[in-house]
Structures are given as C-alpha cells and as structure tokens.
Design a protein around this motif. Structure first.
Motif, PDB file in Angstrom:
ATOM      1  N   THR A  10      41.091  50.720  30.805  1.00 36.53           N
ATOM      2  CA  THR A  10      40.494  50.946  31.931  1.00 36.53           C
ATOM      3  C   THR A  10      39.176  51.449  31.286  1.00 36.53           C
ATOM      4  N   TYR A  11      38.016  51.016  31.777  1.00 40.23           N
ATOM      5  CA  TYR A  11      36.652  51.696  31.538  1.00 40.23           C
ATOM      6  C   TYR A  11      36.344  52.569  32.505  1.00 40.23           C
ATOM      7  N   GLY A  12      35.726  53.616  32.278  1.00 43.44           N
ATOM      8  CA  GLY A  12      35.250  54.731  33.254  1.00 43.44           C
ATOM      9  C   GLY A  12      36.387  55.340  34.202  1.00 43.44           C
ATOM     10  N   ALA A  17      36.119  53.256  38.135  1.00 44.28           N
ATOM     11  CA  ALA A  17      36.970  52.656  36.842  1.00 44.28           C
ATOM     12  C   ALA A  17      37.262  51.096  37.027  1.00 44.28           C
ATOM     13  N   THR A  18      36.981  50.372  36.038  1.00 41.10           N
ATOM     14  CA  THR A  18      37.247  49.035  35.833  1.00 41.10           C
ATOM     15  C   THR A  18      38.413  48.585  34.988  1.00 41.10           C
ATOM     16  N   ARG A  19      39.518  48.169  35.406  1.00 36.63           N
ATOM     17  CA  ARG A  19      40.602  47.856  34.733  1.00 36.63           C
ATOM     18  C   ARG A  19      40.532  46.449  33.922  1.00 36.63           C
ATOM     19  N   ALA A  20      40.007  46.581  32.818  1.00 39.10           N
ATOM     20  CA  ALA A  20      39.780  45.395  32.140  1.00 39.10           C
ATOM     21  C   ALA A  20      40.789  44.526  31.529  1.00 39.10           C
ATOM     22  N   LEU A  21      41.765  45.145  31.307  1.00 39.99           N
ATOM     23  CA  LEU A  21      43.184  44.264  30.955  1.00 39.99           C
ATOM     24  C   LEU A  21      44.331  45.352  31.649  1.00 39.99           C
ATOM     25  N   GLY A  38      39.244  32.451  29.532  1.00 41.42           N
ATOM     26  CA  GLY A  38      39.136  32.889  30.909  1.00 41.42           C
ATOM     27  C   GLY A  38      37.525  33.060  31.357  1.00 41.42           C
ATOM     28  N   THR A  39      37.239  33.151  32.446  1.00 40.74           N
ATOM     29  CA  THR A  39      36.148  33.215  32.958  1.00 40.74           C
ATOM     30  C   THR A  39      35.170  34.617  32.497  1.00 40.74           C
ATOM     31  N   SER A  40      33.926  34.837  32.703  1.00 35.35           N
ATOM     32  CA  SER A  40      33.156  35.770  32.288  1.00 35.35           C
ATOM     33  C   SER A  40      33.819  36.852  33.047  1.00 35.35           C
ATOM     34  N   GLY A  41      34.115  38.138  32.268  1.00 35.57           N
ATOM     35  CA  GLY A  41      34.717  39.313  32.963  1.00 35.57           C
ATOM     36  C   GLY A  41      36.204  39.421  33.093  1.00 35.57           C
ATOM     37  N   SER A  42      36.560  38.459  32.615  1.00 34.09           N
ATOM     38  CA  SER A  42      38.258  38.284  32.424  1.00 34.09           C
ATOM     39  C   SER A  42      39.022  39.271  31.464  1.00 34.09           C
ATOM     40  N   GLY A  43      38.226  39.712  30.573  1.00 30.18           N
ATOM     41  CA  GLY A  43      38.678  40.576  29.625  1.00 30.18           C
ATOM     42  C   GLY A  43      38.874  40.213  28.332  1.00 30.18           C
ATOM     43  N   LYS A  44      38.069  39.062  27.950  1.00 32.39           N
ATOM     44  CA  LYS A  44      38.600  38.238  26.491  1.00 32.39           C
ATOM     45  C   LYS A  44      37.983  39.427  25.573  1.00 32.39           C
ATOM     46  N   THR A  45      36.638  39.802  25.605  1.00 35.29           N
ATOM     47  CA  THR A  45      35.995  40.739  24.541  1.00 35.29           C
ATOM     48  C   THR A  45      36.730  41.978  24.576  1.00 35.29           C
ATOM     49  N   THR A  46      37.405  42.488  25.527  1.00 31.82           N
ATOM     50  CA  THR A  46      38.238  43.559  25.436  1.00 31.82           C
ATOM     51  C   THR A  46      39.468  43.532  24.616  1.00 31.82           C
TER      52      THR A  46
HETATM   53  N1  LIG Z   1      31.715  49.309  27.883  1.00 29.78           N
HETATM   54  C1  LIG Z   1      32.253  48.881  29.309  1.00 29.78           C
HETATM   55  N2  LIG Z   1      32.157  49.783  30.290  1.00 29.78           N
HETATM   56  C2  LIG Z   1      32.375  49.454  31.557  1.00 29.78           C
HETATM   57  N3  LIG Z   1      32.941  48.269  31.823  1.00 29.78           N
HETATM   58  C3  LIG Z   1      33.189  47.398  30.937  1.00 29.78           C
HETATM   59  C4  LIG Z   1      32.879  47.831  29.463  1.00 29.78           C
HETATM   60  N4  LIG Z   1      32.987  46.486  29.047  1.00 29.78           N
HETATM   61  C5  LIG Z   1      33.589  45.626  29.674  1.00 29.78           C
HETATM   62  N5  LIG Z   1      33.735  46.278  30.917  1.00 29.78           N
HETATM   63  C6  LIG Z   1      34.096  45.294  32.071  1.00 29.78           C
HETATM   64  O1  LIG Z   1      35.580  45.169  31.763  1.00 29.78           O
HETATM   65  C7  LIG Z   1      35.635  43.696  32.430  1.00 29.78           C
HETATM   66  C8  LIG Z   1      36.018  42.893  30.984  1.00 29.78           C
HETATM   67  O2  LIG Z   1      34.919  42.657  30.393  1.00 29.78           O
HETATM   68  P1  LIG Z   1      34.903  41.722  29.011  1.00 29.78           P
HETATM   69  O3  LIG Z   1      36.171  42.044  28.366  1.00 29.78           O
HETATM   70  O4  LIG Z   1      33.609  41.889  28.351  1.00 29.78           O
HETATM   71  O5  LIG Z   1      35.138  40.446  29.616  1.00 29.78           O
HETATM   72  P2  LIG Z   1      34.698  38.690  29.074  1.00 29.78           P
HETATM   73  O6  LIG Z   1      34.657  38.951  27.541  1.00 29.78           O
HETATM   74  O7  LIG Z   1      35.807  38.129  29.372  1.00 29.78           O
HETATM   75  O8  LIG Z   1      33.447  38.437  29.805  1.00 29.78           O
HETATM   76  C9  LIG Z   1      34.631  43.407  33.095  1.00 29.78           C
HETATM   77  O9  LIG Z   1      34.644  43.624  34.298  1.00 29.78           O
HETATM   78  C10 LIG Z   1      33.392  44.060  32.689  1.00 29.78           C
HETATM   79  O10 LIG Z   1      32.404  44.346  33.199  1.00 29.78           O
END
Ligand SMILES: Nc1ncnc2c1ncn2[C@@H]1O[C@H](COP(=O)(O)OP(=O)(O)O)[C@@H](O)[C@H]1O
Ligand SMILES: [Mg+2]
Length: 228
Positions: A10-12, A17-21, A38-46
């Motif tokens: 969870t970020y924030g 708060a955003t639950r990224a995973l 997954g599409t943009s914002g699905s949590g891949k980079t996280t």
């Molecule tokens: N450092 C951060 N602070 C707040 N929210 C974040 C941060 N990094 C990612 N997010 C949010 O977490 C979610 C997943 O992001 P991310 O893992 O980058 O997805 P992807 O790589 O699939 O596009 C998105 O809603 C994104 O906005």
C-alpha cells in the motif's frame, strides 16, 4: 527460486492510500521464464521492485534464491541487488557519456568486493548479447535495440541467477522487441538464467513457461480477463 507469499503493498495512508498489490502469491522456479502481464497501474513495477529488493515496504514474505528479503541486513541486501539479480528497464537507463563497455562495467564499481577484471567481463557480456562491434560506442550512437542489449549485458555482468525486466520491449518496435525477447529466451535456455518479465505486451511473449495476469494488484485467471 522466487517465492512470493500473500504480498500486499500500500502506498500512502488514509484517504490517499493506494493498494498497489493485494495478496499476490507467486512461485518462479529456477530456470523458468515467467511473464507477468497487466495494464498500466496493475502493480507490475511494484511487484518487480519487491522481488529485486528495491522496495521492502510490503506485507507478506518474499524468498529469493533461498533468502528472505526482510531478514537481510543493508549490506546483504545491496549485495543481493547487485549480484543475485540483474535489472533491465524500459528506458535502458544508460549513462550517455559512457561507452558501451563502461556502462556494462558499472555494477563492478558498486560491488562490495573488488572486481578486478570488470572491463574484460564487460567485453564478454557485450559479445554475449551480440554487440562485439559496438564496444566503444556511446548510447547516442546506438539504436533502441542495441541500447537494450547494452542494458542486458550490464545486468549480466556479475553473473546473476535471475534477471528482472520491467517493460523491456516498451520502447522498441515489435520486430526489435521480438529480437530482445529471443535473446532473453536464449539466456534462459542456454545459461539456465531465471527470467521474470513484467509487461503490458503479452503477445510478444509466446514462449514463457508461465504467464500471470494482474489486475488492480490481484492475480486473475485468463478466462476472467477475456470477459473484460
Ligand atoms: N511511489 C508511489 N506512490 C504512490 N502510488 C504509487 C507509487 N508507485 C505506484 N503507485 C500506484 O500503485 C499502482 C501500481 O503502480 P505500478 O506498480 O507502477 O503499476 P504498473 O507498473 O503495472 O503500471 C498504481 O495505482 C500507481 O499509481
Ligand atoms: Mg510499470
């Protein structure tokens, strides 16, 4: 080799708060080639940042190469990031004023242990990715596909067991992207490198051992995905 058990991130806090995973469990066997789509914002980079030890603010358990990331001290964690895993990114992340060999040799300078043969290793890594004629080229003199090959050589410098790739074809045309994937496939097949790729371009990755679909931080099965 890579084992994620019930991972949430969870970020924030509070309203922001955003639950990224949200409860991801994933097993990547040694020597496999796993694609997370997954599409943009699905949590891949996280997800990838957690596996690579770049982000430890998660809940759940991550074991990579027999080590629980949360139990590592700072020194072990930085060694892990430098040697056990290699990273490849969408934007290549090369230093513009350094030659291909110098870019590839960079991880040797961040190593705790001295790596005396860094330049020789860098040259060998560049040969391995098909760039033996571009050793002294600057990034600005290379095509997108060649830049990504330099980045892959850099990831391979210290002989990692695992390569983690964040949208590695995202900045390349389809043909060049296909060639980069063929390179990952040969590294996986011939050198038994474990490959974990996150991408929104599933169609390029036909030969993966296993594909995981992410949506809003959760794993979904492919049938669900096709319903929308
Ligand atoms: N450092 C951060 N602070 C707040 N929210 C974040 C941060 N990094 C990612 N997010 C949010 O977490 C979610 C997943 O992001 P991310 O893992 O980058 O997805 P992807 O790589 O699939 O596009 C998105 O809603 C994104 O906005
Ligand atoms: Mg991303």
């Amino acid at each position: 080799m890579i084992s994620l058990s019930d991972i949430s991130r969870t970020y924030g806090v509070g309203q922001a708060a955003t639950r990224a995973l949200d409860g991801i469990t994933l097993h990547v066997p040694a020597g496999s080639f796993v694609t997370v789509v997954g599409t943009s914002g699905s949590g891949k980079t996280t997800l990838l940042n957690i596996v690579g030890g770049l982000d430890t603010g998660y809940e759940g358990k991550v074991v990579v190469d027999g080590q629980d990331i949360k139990t590592m001290d700072d020194r072990t964690l930085s060694q892990f990031r430098n040697q056990t895993v290699g990273f490849v990114f969408q934007h290549f992340n090369l230093l513009q004023h350094l030659s291909a060999v110098q870019n590839v040799a960079l991880p040797a300078f961040f190593s705790d242990e001295p790596i005396p043969d860094a330049e020789h290793r860098a040259i060998e890594a560049l040969k391995r990715v098909g760039l033996k004629n571009k050793l002294d080229s600057l990034p600005g003199q290379l095509s997108g596909g060649q830049k990504q090959r330099v980045a892959i050589a850099r990831a391979l410098l210290l002989n990692p067991k695992i390569i983690l790739c964040d949208e590695p074809t995202g900045n390349l045309d389809t043909t060049t992207g296909g060639q980069i994937i063929s390179l990952f496939e040969s590294l996986n097949r011939d050198d038994n490198l474990t490959v974990l790729v996150v991408t929104h371009e599933e169609f390029l990755f036909k030969n993966s051992t296993h594909t995981v679909h992410l949506e809003d931080g959760r794993e979904i099965d492919s049938a669900q995905e096709s319903e929308g």
